[in-house]
Design a protein around this motif. Structure first.
Motif, mmCIF file in Angstrom:
data_model
loop_
_atom_site.group_PDB
_atom_site.id
_atom_site.type_symbol
_atom_site.label_atom_id
_atom_site.label_comp_id
_atom_site.label_asym_id
_atom_site.label_seq_id
_atom_site.Cartn_x
_atom_site.Cartn_y
_atom_site.Cartn_z
ATOM 1 N N ARG A 46 0.813 -1.217 0.000
ATOM 2 C CA ARG A 46 0.000 0.000 0.000
ATOM 3 C C ARG A 46 0.844 1.263 0.000
ATOM 4 N NH1 ARG A 46 -3.735 0.220 4.903
ATOM 5 N NH2 ARG A 46 -4.154 2.225 3.903
ATOM 6 N N PHE A 47 2.077 1.146 0.510
ATOM 7 C CA PHE A 47 2.911 2.335 0.672
ATOM 8 C C PHE A 47 4.192 2.166 -0.133
ATOM 9 C CE2 PHE A 47 0.573 1.565 4.637
ATOM 10 C CZ PHE A 47 -0.195 2.716 4.698
ATOM 11 N N THR A 48 4.625 3.258 -0.715
ATOM 12 C CA THR A 48 5.835 3.236 -1.529
ATOM 13 C C THR A 48 7.068 3.382 -0.632
ATOM 14 O OG1 THR A 48 5.850 5.638 -1.823
ATOM 15 C CG2 THR A 48 4.548 4.324 -3.394
ATOM 16 N N LEU B 119 2.922 9.586 15.366
ATOM 17 C CA LEU B 119 3.620 9.685 14.085
ATOM 18 C C LEU B 119 2.690 9.351 12.932
ATOM 19 C CD1 LEU B 119 7.123 8.118 14.853
ATOM 20 C CD2 LEU B 119 6.695 10.407 13.951
ATOM 21 N N ALA B 120 1.811 8.368 13.142
ATOM 22 C CA ALA B 120 0.842 8.026 12.098
ATOM 23 C C ALA B 120 -0.100 9.203 11.833
ATOM 24 C CB ALA B 120 0.054 6.788 12.515
ATOM 25 N N ASP B 121 -0.566 9.846 12.901
ATOM 26 C CA ASP B 121 -1.452 11.007 12.724
ATOM 27 C C ASP B 121 -0.733 12.151 12.019
ATOM 28 O OD1 ASP B 121 -3.418 9.594 14.016
ATOM 29 O OD2 ASP B 121 -3.038 10.504 15.982
ATOM 30 N N GLU B 122 0.530 12.384 12.391
ATOM 31 C CA GLU B 122 1.275 13.485 11.785
ATOM 32 C C GLU B 122 1.567 13.194 10.317
ATOM 33 O OE1 GLU B 122 3.111 17.106 11.306
ATOM 34 O OE2 GLU B 122 1.789 16.338 12.900
ATOM 35 N N ALA B 123 1.812 11.911 9.975
ATOM 36 C CA ALA B 123 2.050 11.557 8.580
ATOM 37 C C ALA B 123 0.819 11.827 7.726
ATOM 38 C CB ALA B 123 2.461 10.084 8.473
ATOM 39 N N VAL B 124 -0.369 11.586 8.286
ATOM 40 C CA VAL B 124 -1.603 11.880 7.558
ATOM 41 C C VAL B 124 -1.801 13.390 7.448
ATOM 42 C CG1 VAL B 124 -4.106 11.625 7.586
ATOM 43 C CG2 VAL B 124 -2.656 9.698 8.240
ATOM 44 N N THR B 125 -1.545 14.115 8.572
ATOM 45 C CA THR B 125 -1.706 15.570 8.562
ATOM 46 C C THR B 125 -0.761 16.239 7.578
ATOM 47 O OG1 THR B 125 -2.359 15.490 10.900
ATOM 48 C CG2 THR B 125 -1.679 17.626 10.023
ATOM 49 N N ILE C 270 -2.848 5.554 7.705
ATOM 50 C CA ILE C 270 -1.858 4.588 8.161
ATOM 51 C C ILE C 270 -2.110 4.315 9.636
ATOM 52 C CG2 ILE C 270 -0.128 6.301 8.800
ATOM 53 C CD1 ILE C 270 2.014 4.389 7.762
ATOM 54 N N SER C 271 -1.781 3.123 10.082
ATOM 55 C CA SER C 271 -1.970 2.749 11.482
ATOM 56 C C SER C 271 -0.669 2.906 12.256
ATOM 57 C CB SER C 271 -2.454 1.302 11.589
ATOM 58 O OG SER C 271 -1.462 0.403 11.116
ATOM 59 N N GLY C 272 -0.792 3.035 13.568
ATOM 60 C CA GLY C 272 0.391 3.145 14.408
ATOM 61 C C GLY C 272 1.223 1.880 14.405
#
Length: 397
Positions: free
Chosen positions: A103-105, A135-141, A148-150
């Motif tokens: 799902r992720f590059t 970190l997952a929340d910040e990556a989405v923001t 993405i999940s933690g």
């Protein structure tokens, strides 16, 4: 018709189509191994099924009969029978599967890891440390990923041994002559002073003070460990005062001696007198005392006082914020683990008696610490620290 022709064999009717099945012939070793798998209660079901199919094929059962016996389709029988005939025991294992498409590059993974290597304040997040979920929340923001999940972030970080939620404190050397003063101490540990090896009548002692050892009398007695139960120590206690423990560690002989005092200061530094009046230190040529920069022995005044009172004693100070160079700290760490923790003393006399008893007990099997750190080992971190403070090299015109 030929396709419907039936022949007799081994007590059952076999169709001509069965004659086209891939023949399977097992060696004695293969049959023992497959039988063990087929009858093993701990073997996975898929392995037991495949082993039974091959065993039936070796017994000349046709594919249709094997399918009925094992309650599977003929295609399944044909598949595992053919794989075993072509590849042997290795053919009964699962093929490598491509799995679900990622799902992720790799670029997104690298960006998340780069985010983990920055302080949260850099991104304007009011945190002191990152967690996987944050970190997952910040990556989405930040628009790195859509979602993405933690746990996925934690798995990525684990591959590169990144743990941004942990930290350790450190302190940079402040003394301008840190390397020179540290080199003197490290040389003494390796039997060298002023580029000359120490003689048999030269001794090196490390001295330090362990302050504020409190007498905490528990409101209920400590309970010893039992089966499936740890030692239990009452949380509440009554204070019974505190003592300071002064100790000296002979670096090359592996012996320790010390004393308890109600407080620290110049007067309690009489530990030097205690040592310098006993052998072998009383009649030796030189005794080097390695100490930190505590108030009772700080500066040139302490050096002059030591030289005046004991001409054969030489006071050596470690650099500021370098108590880790003092080997007496290693002994204090042993003392803390084995005697002081958990703190459970009736009064100050109990503390003094326990420390003295442990000191005598420790000396029975004590030996020098296996410390191989030299001044050359210190050069590398000092150079790296100097390069860090100097910053990147300026661009040339």
């Amino acid at each position: 018709m030929i396709g419907n022709l039936l022949i007799a064999g081994h007590g059952w009717m076999v169709s001509v189509s069965a004659l086209c099945a891939v023949p399977v012939r097992l060696t004695a070793a293969q049959r023992r191994q497959l039988t063990k798998i087929a009858r093993g209660y701990t073997s996975p079901y898929r392995d037991r099924l495949r082993a039974r199919i091959v065993l039936d094929a070796d017994d000349d059962y046709p594919n249709a009969a094997i399918a009925r016996r094992q309650h599977v389709s003929v295609d399944v029988v044909r598949k595992w029978r053919g794989r075993f005939a072509a590849e042997g025991m290795h053919g009964l294992g699962d093929r490598k599967r491509s799995g679900r498409p990622p799902r992720f590059t790799p670029v997104q993974q690298t960006q998340v890891k780069a985010l983990a290597c920055e302080l949260p304040a850099t991104s304007g997040v009011p945190l002191s440390r990152w967690s996987s979920a944050e970190l997952a929340d910040e990556a989405v923001t930040a628009g790195v990923v859509a979602s993405i999940s933690g746990s996925t972030v934690r798995r990525w970080l684990r591959r590169d041994a990144l743990k941004p939620w942990q930290y350790r404190s450190w302190i940079a050397p402040r003394a301008a002559d840190f390397a020179r003063r540290a080199a003197v101490v490290l040389d003494l540990y390796n039997g060298v002073f002023d580029s000359q090896p120490l003689g048999e009548d030269d001794y090196v002692l490390c001295s330090d003070e362990k302050t504020s050892i409190q007498a905490r009398c528990r409101c209920h007695p400590t309970l010893p460990p039992e089966q499936a139960r740890l030692t239990r120590v009452e949380h509440e206690y009554e204070r019974g005062g505190a003592l300071s423990y002064l100790a000296a560690w002979d670096v090359h002989r592996g012996k320790v001696f010390g004393r308890c005092e109600p407080r620290t200061g110049i007067a309690p530094f009489a530990l030097v007198e205690q040592a310098m009046t006993i052998e072998p230190y009383a009649s030796t040529r030189r005794v080097f005392w390695i100490v930190d920069n505590g108030s009772s022995h700080r500066g040139q005044a302490a050096v002059d006082r030591m030289a005046t009172t004991w001409p054969t004693a030489t006071l050596i100070h470690t650099p500021i914020h370098a108590s880790w160079l003092n080997q007496c700290e290693i002994y204090f760490s042993v003392l803390q683990r084995k005697v002081v923790t958990p703190n459970d003393f009736y009064d100050l006399a109990d503390i003094e008696a326990r420390l003295e008893a442990f000191q005598n007990h420790y000396n029975l099997a004590a030996r020098p610490f296996n410390r191989r750190y030299t001044k050359h080992d210190l050069d590398l971190p000092l150079k790296r620290l100097a390069a860090h403070h100097s910053g990147p090299p300026a661009a040339t015109a």
